[in-house]
Design an enzyme around this catalytic site. Structure first.
Site, short mmCIF file in Angstrom:
data_model
loop_
_atom_site.label_atom_id
_atom_site.label_comp_id
_atom_site.label_asym_id
_atom_site.label_seq_id
_atom_site.Cartn_x
_atom_site.Cartn_y
_atom_site.Cartn_z
N HIS A 56 -55.76 54.11 -12.63
CA HIS A 56 -56.19 52.94 -11.85
C HIS A 56 -56.95 51.92 -12.69
O HIS A 56 -56.71 50.72 -12.60
CB HIS A 56 -57.02 53.39 -10.65
CG HIS A 56 -57.56 52.22 -9.90
ND1 HIS A 56 -56.75 51.32 -9.26
CD2 HIS A 56 -58.82 51.77 -9.71
CE1 HIS A 56 -57.48 50.38 -8.71
NE2 HIS A 56 -58.74 50.62 -8.97
N LYS A 89 -58.38 39.34 -3.17
CA LYS A 89 -58.62 40.35 -2.14
C LYS A 89 -60.07 40.80 -2.20
O LYS A 89 -60.61 40.98 -3.29
CB LYS A 89 -57.69 41.55 -2.39
CG LYS A 89 -57.91 42.73 -1.46
CD LYS A 89 -56.96 43.88 -1.80
CE LYS A 89 -57.63 44.92 -2.67
NZ LYS A 89 -56.78 46.10 -2.94
N ARG A 127 -62.66 43.86 -0.51
CA ARG A 127 -62.68 45.08 0.30
C ARG A 127 -64.13 45.42 0.65
O ARG A 127 -64.99 45.42 -0.23
CB ARG A 127 -62.05 46.24 -0.48
CG ARG A 127 -61.89 47.51 0.35
CD ARG A 127 -61.43 48.68 -0.52
NE ARG A 127 -60.04 48.59 -0.95
CZ ARG A 127 -58.99 49.07 -0.26
NH1 ARG A 127 -59.16 49.66 0.89
NH2 ARG A 127 -57.78 48.97 -0.76
N SER A 140 -51.82 53.20 -1.15
CA SER A 140 -52.44 54.34 -0.48
C SER A 140 -52.18 54.20 1.02
O SER A 140 -51.18 54.71 1.53
CB SER A 140 -53.93 54.34 -0.83
OG SER A 140 -54.55 55.46 -0.29
N THR A 141 -53.02 53.47 1.74
CA THR A 141 -52.79 53.28 3.18
C THR A 141 -51.83 52.13 3.44
O THR A 141 -51.40 51.92 4.57
CB THR A 141 -54.10 52.94 3.89
OG1 THR A 141 -54.59 51.68 3.37
CG2 THR A 141 -55.16 54.00 3.67
N GLY A 160 -52.73 49.07 3.27
CA GLY A 160 -53.52 47.93 3.76
C GLY A 160 -53.46 46.72 2.84
O GLY A 160 -53.29 45.59 3.31
#
Ligand code: R5P
Length: 294
Positions: free
Chosen positions: A125, A190, A192, A222-223, A225
Site C-alpha cells: 500500500h 479524496k 476519509r 476493499s469495500t 467505497g
C-alpha cells in the site's frame, strides 16, 4: 521447493511450474474453534519458497503463514523466501490517531522472527511500510502487466481514455500507468474520516472529461467505497465508460456489485487474491524475481 500456503494454492503451483521446482501443498484442517492445523512433509535443508497471500480471513492466513515458516526453520531450510502477494495491515503504517498501533510493524516482526530470510510482495500500500522490515523485502509492481493486459484486451478505447486515481496518494501509480499507455492523468481529491471511515471526493475537477473513458486505478479495492465515490463524480462530469484496474481486489461487503452498479464496465485485478476479478497472472513476474535474486 515451492510450498503453497492455504491461501495461494494455484498461484504457488504456477510459480513452481515456472521455476521447474518441486511443489508442496500444505494439508489444512480448520477446527471448530477456528484454529488451523497444517501438515507439510519435511523440507530438509532445502531453499523453501512459501507463497501465502494475506487476504481475509487475514489473521487466520497470517498464523498459517507463520506456522509454515516456523516448520521450514525447524527443518533447517537453507533459505526461506516468503512470497506475500497481498500484504495485509499495510494501511496502518503510522499512528494516524493518538494511541494507534502500527500494525504493519507488528506483522513485520512476526514474519521475521519466525525465521524468514527474505520477502517478496506486490504493490504494498505504501512503500513507507518497507522501512519496518529489517530483512530484505522486495516490493514489485504489477502496473506493467496490468497495462499490458489492457492493451491486449480491448475493453475500452484506450486512446480516448484518461487515467484516474481515486485519491492523491495514488498519483505515482497513476503516472506510471499513464506513461506506459501514453495517457493524461486526473487525481481526484479524496478525504476519509479517520473515525467513521467514510470517504468524500471533491467534485470540482478543473478539467473537462465529457465523452472520455476512464481507467480508474488503485492499489486495492476493499469495500469499494473509494471507487464508487470516484464513479459518482466522474459520471457527474459525463464520463462515458469506466473500467477499474487494481492489484488487489479484496472485495468486501458486496464491493463487486456496488462497483458494477456504479456504472463500471469491468474490474481487472491480479490474482494476488483468487476471485472473479483476478485476470492478470502474477506468477511470471514473481518467478522472475526469485530467479534474479538467487
Ligand atoms: C487507500 O488509500 C487505498 O489506496 C484504497 O483506495 C482504499 O484502501 C480502498 O478501500 P475501499 O475500497 O474500502 O474504499
Amino acid at each position: 521447493m515451492v510450498i503453497a500456503g492455504p491461501a495461494s494454492r494455484d498461484l504457488a503451483k504456477s510459480i513452481s511450474k515456472n521455476l521447474n521446482v518441486k511443489f508442496i501443498e500444505s494439508e489444512l484442517k480448520v477446527f471448530a474453534d477456528g484454529e488451523s492445523k497444517i501438515r507439510i512433509p519435511s523440507v530438509d535443508k532445502k531453499h523453501c519458497i512459501i507463497v501465502q497471500s494475506l487476504y481475509p480471513p487475514i489473521d487466520r492466513h497470517i498464523i498459517q503463514l507463520l506456522m509454515i515458516i516456523h516448520k521450514c526453520r525447524g527443518d533447517n531450510a537453507s533459505k526461506i523466501t516468503v512470497i506475500i502477494p497481498y500484504m495485509a495491515y499495510a494501511r496502518q503504517d503510522k499512528m494516524f490517531l493518538e494511541g494507534e498501533i502500527i500494525s504493519i510493524l507488528v506483522l513485520a516482526e512476526l514474519i521475521e522472527n519466525c525465521g524468514t530470510t527474505e520477502i517478496i510482495t506486490v504493490d504494498i500500500h505504501n512503500e513507507h511500510s518497507l522501512s519496518y522490515f529489517s530483512i530484505t523485502i522486495k516490493n514489485i509492481s504489477a502496473i506493467p502487466i496490468l497495462a499490458e493486459y489492457l492493451k491486449n484486451n480491448k475493453t475500452i478505447d484506450i486512446e480516448k481514455s484518461i487515467i484516474v486515481s481515486p485519491d492523491e496518494g495514488g498519483t505515482k501509480r497513476a503516472k506510471k500507468i499513464a506513461e506506459l499507455l501514453k495517457l493524461q492523468i486526473l487525481c481526484l481529491k479524496k478525504t476519509r474520516d479517520r473515525k467513521t471511515g467514510l470517504v468524500s471526493v471533491e467534485e470540482n475537477l478543473g478539467l473537462v472529461i465529457e465523452g472520455m473513458d476512464a481507467i480508474l486505478i488503485d492499489d486495492m479495492i476493499s469495500t469499494g467505497g473509494s471507487i464508487v465515490k470516484a464513479c459518482e463524480v466522474l459520471k457527474k462530469h459525463k464520463i462515458r465508460n469506466i473500467i477499474v484496474l487494481c492489484t488487489h481486489a479484496v472485495l468486501l461487503d458486496n464491493a463487486f456489485e456496488k462497483i458494477m452498479n456504479a456504472g463500471v464496465q469491468e474490474i481487472i485485478s491480479t490474482n494476488s487474491i483468487p476471485n472473479i476479478c483476478a485476470k492478470v497472472d502474477l506468477a511470471p513476474i514473481l518467478s522472475n524475481v526469485v530467479v534474479n535474486t538467487n
